[in-house]
Design a protein around this motif. Sequence first.
Motif, mmCIF file in Angstrom:
data_model
loop_
_atom_site.group_PDB
_atom_site.id
_atom_site.type_symbol
_atom_site.label_atom_id
_atom_site.label_comp_id
_atom_site.label_asym_id
_atom_site.label_seq_id
_atom_site.Cartn_x
_atom_site.Cartn_y
_atom_site.Cartn_z
ATOM 1 N N VAL A 67 93.884 27.770 35.675
ATOM 2 C CA VAL A 67 92.513 27.223 35.682
ATOM 3 C C VAL A 67 91.751 27.814 36.888
ATOM 4 C CG1 VAL A 67 91.035 25.039 35.588
ATOM 5 C CG2 VAL A 67 93.258 25.248 34.414
ATOM 6 N N ASN A 68 90.799 28.683 36.641
ATOM 7 C CA ASN A 68 89.962 29.234 37.301
ATOM 8 C C ASN A 68 88.494 28.685 37.604
ATOM 9 O OD1 ASN A 68 87.621 31.736 37.553
ATOM 10 N ND2 ASN A 68 88.898 31.859 39.322
ATOM 11 N N ASP A 69 88.203 28.386 38.651
ATOM 12 C CA ASP A 69 86.726 27.975 38.891
ATOM 13 C C ASP A 69 86.422 27.695 40.475
ATOM 14 O OD1 ASP A 69 84.116 26.206 38.708
ATOM 15 O OD2 ASP A 69 84.786 26.110 36.678
ATOM 16 N N LEU A 70 85.527 28.576 40.682
ATOM 17 C CA LEU A 70 85.071 28.529 42.081
ATOM 18 C C LEU A 70 84.187 27.181 42.545
ATOM 19 C CD1 LEU A 70 84.278 30.245 44.690
ATOM 20 C CD2 LEU A 70 82.112 30.821 43.807
ATOM 21 N N GLY A 71 83.786 26.453 41.410
ATOM 22 C CA GLY A 71 83.340 25.016 41.712
ATOM 23 C C GLY A 71 81.827 25.103 42.171
ATOM 24 N N GLY A 72 81.248 26.168 42.010
ATOM 25 C CA GLY A 72 79.937 26.349 42.641
ATOM 26 C C GLY A 72 78.748 25.569 41.723
ATOM 27 N N SER A 73 77.585 25.916 42.243
ATOM 28 C CA SER A 73 76.368 25.240 41.313
ATOM 29 C C SER A 73 76.209 26.195 40.252
ATOM 30 C CB SER A 73 75.076 25.023 42.233
ATOM 31 O OG SER A 73 74.757 26.568 42.928
ATOM 32 N N ASN A 74 75.130 25.845 39.403
ATOM 33 C CA ASN A 74 74.532 26.654 38.415
ATOM 34 C C ASN A 74 74.325 28.128 38.777
ATOM 35 O OD1 ASN A 74 74.921 24.467 36.536
ATOM 36 N ND2 ASN A 74 72.530 24.544 36.006
ATOM 37 N N SER A 75 73.562 28.296 40.056
ATOM 38 C CA SER A 75 73.364 29.466 40.598
ATOM 39 C C SER A 75 74.357 30.062 41.357
ATOM 40 C CB SER A 75 71.886 29.139 41.446
ATOM 41 O OG SER A 75 72.372 28.181 42.598
ATOM 42 N N GLY A 76 75.458 29.590 41.577
ATOM 43 C CA GLY A 76 76.630 29.958 42.047
ATOM 44 C C GLY A 76 76.770 29.872 43.349
ATOM 45 N N GLU A 77 75.958 28.917 44.054
ATOM 46 C CA GLU A 77 76.056 28.589 45.443
ATOM 47 C C GLU A 77 77.143 27.433 45.655
ATOM 48 O OE1 GLU A 77 71.540 29.221 46.698
ATOM 49 O OE2 GLU A 77 71.890 27.268 45.702
ATOM 50 N N GLY A 78 77.797 27.405 46.830
ATOM 51 C CA GLY A 78 78.735 26.633 47.226
ATOM 52 C C GLY A 78 80.273 26.911 46.332
ATOM 53 N N ALA A 79 80.962 26.107 46.749
ATOM 54 C CA ALA A 79 82.307 25.983 46.278
ATOM 55 C C ALA A 79 82.801 24.589 46.504
ATOM 56 C CB ALA A 79 83.113 26.810 47.027
ATOM 57 N N ASP A 80 83.757 24.206 45.361
ATOM 58 C CA ASP A 80 84.531 22.998 45.127
ATOM 59 C C ASP A 80 85.730 23.121 44.340
ATOM 60 O OD1 ASP A 80 85.094 20.421 44.953
ATOM 61 O OD2 ASP A 80 83.289 19.765 43.974
ATOM 62 N N ALA A 81 86.936 22.674 44.956
ATOM 63 C CA ALA A 81 88.172 22.810 44.278
ATOM 64 C C ALA A 81 88.184 21.708 43.154
ATOM 65 C CB ALA A 81 89.216 22.883 45.352
ATOM 66 N N GLY A 82 87.351 20.596 43.349
ATOM 67 C CA GLY A 82 87.593 19.464 42.551
ATOM 68 C C GLY A 82 87.435 19.711 41.041
ATOM 69 N N PRO A 83 86.285 20.448 40.499
ATOM 70 C CA PRO A 83 86.525 20.619 39.040
ATOM 71 C C PRO A 83 87.808 21.215 38.520
ATOM 72 C CG PRO A 83 84.319 21.359 39.903
ATOM 73 C CD PRO A 83 85.260 20.924 41.218
ATOM 74 N N ALA A 84 88.323 22.476 39.089
ATOM 75 C CA ALA A 84 89.524 23.090 38.535
ATOM 76 C C ALA A 84 90.502 22.165 38.791
ATOM 77 C CB ALA A 84 89.748 24.479 39.406
ATOM 78 N N GLN A 85 90.909 21.284 40.020
ATOM 79 C CA GLN A 85 91.863 20.592 40.251
ATOM 80 C C GLN A 85 91.971 19.362 39.182
ATOM 81 O OE1 GLN A 85 94.419 20.843 42.567
ATOM 82 N NE2 GLN A 85 95.219 19.574 40.912
ATOM 83 N N GLY A 86 90.610 18.896 38.885
ATOM 84 C CA GLY A 86 90.638 17.790 37.872
ATOM 85 C C GLY A 86 91.083 18.267 36.181
ATOM 86 N N VAL A 87 90.800 19.532 36.066
ATOM 87 C CA VAL A 87 91.482 19.831 34.648
ATOM 88 C C VAL A 87 92.701 19.945 34.836
ATOM 89 C CG1 VAL A 87 90.969 21.861 32.983
ATOM 90 C CG2 VAL A 87 89.238 21.110 34.160
ATOM 91 N N VAL A 88 93.485 20.668 35.812
ATOM 92 C CA VAL A 88 94.876 20.800 36.013
ATOM 93 C C VAL A 88 95.443 19.451 35.859
ATOM 94 C CG1 VAL A 88 96.561 21.479 37.523
ATOM 95 C CG2 VAL A 88 94.790 22.992 37.185
ATOM 96 N N ASP A 89 94.964 18.567 36.601
ATOM 97 C CA ASP A 89 95.503 17.086 36.728
ATOM 98 C C ASP A 89 95.567 16.751 35.419
ATOM 99 O OD1 ASP A 89 95.770 17.257 39.490
ATOM 100 O OD2 ASP A 89 93.912 16.067 39.647
ATOM 101 N N GLU A 90 94.560 16.644 34.499
ATOM 102 C CA GLU A 90 94.434 16.133 33.050
ATOM 103 C C GLU A 90 95.433 16.988 32.324
ATOM 104 O OE1 GLU A 90 90.915 15.453 29.762
ATOM 105 O OE2 GLU A 90 90.505 16.361 31.624
#
Length: 293
Positions: free
Chosen positions: A36-59
Motif C-alpha cells: 500500500v503506497n501513499d505519500l500521504g500528502g495534500s491534493n497538491s502534493g504538499e506534506g507527508a503523512d503515513a497515516g492513510p497508508a497505515q490505516g488501509v494496511v491495518d484494515e
Amino acid sequence: MMGSLENRVAIVTGAGRGIGRSHALLLASRGVAVVVNDLGGSNSGEGADAGPAQGVVDEIVAAGGRAVVNTDSVSDWESAKKLVDQAVSEFGGLDVVVNNAGILRDGFIAGLDESQWDLVVDVHLKGHFNLLHHAGAFWKEESKAGRQPTAAVVNTASASGTFSVLPGQANYGAAKAGIAALTLVAAAELERYGVRVNAIAPVARTRLTLATPGMGAIFAEEVPEGEFDAFAPENISPVVAFLATPGCPLNGKVLAVQGGAISLLQGWTFADTVETDGPWDVDELPALLGHWG
C-alpha cells in the motif's frame, strides 16, 4: 479460464484514500498481498503523512489479509525501485502494478508557473513510467530466467486529456493523455515478458474530483440511502481486479469506467482528409481547410 487472484502480489500507488484505497481493499479481499503506497500528502502534493497508508494496511490485516506500508513518492526514480524491491522481499515476487497516485495543481496556462507544471507531470506521467520501468526490468529478468510472469499493469488515465477538455488542467490533462499513450507503448513492449498493460479513465468521487472547478458540485450531490451511488470509488475497483487477473485477455486497452458504465476508448482518428497531387500552396489552404474551423 480467468484464473484466481489468490496469492498474487500487487503494488497499489496512492492507495491511502479514494479510488486507490478501494483498489487495495478489494484486491486484498481476493487474496492478493498488497504493498500500500501513499505519500500521504495534500491534493497538491504538499506534506507527508503515513497515516492513510497505515490505516488501509491495518484494515486489510484486521480482515485477515496481507499488506505492508510504503510512503515513498513514485515521482522519485530510486523510490520506485524500492517499491518493487519491497514487494519482492516482503512477499516473494510481484504480479500486479496499479499506478494510481496523483495530485492536482490546476491553473490557466498564462498564469501556470513551472513548478505547477513539473510537479503534476512528475507525479502522474513520470511516476507511472518510474514504476513501469523498475517492475518491467524485474519481469524481464524473471522471463529470461525461465520464470515467465503472468503479470498485469493497470495505469490511471482520465477523461481530462483523453476525451474531454477541462480549462485549467493543461498539466493534468497532458500528463493523463501521456499515460494513455504510455500504456499502449508499454503493452506492445512488455507482452513478450508475460506482462499485460491496460489503463482506466475513472469517474468517481475523490478528493481530486471534488476539488476540480466545475465538477465538484456534481460529485458532491448526496445519494439517498439505499440507492445506487454511481460515483462511489468502489465502482471502479472491480474493473481493476479483472484487469489484474492472470487470464484476463485485454492488453493495450484504455477503459473509461464509472458506476453503471464501462467504455472502450479509441485514440485519435482521421475525421476528414484533403489531398493534393503536388506541393501545398499556402494561398489555396484557406479554401481547403477553412471549413474545419
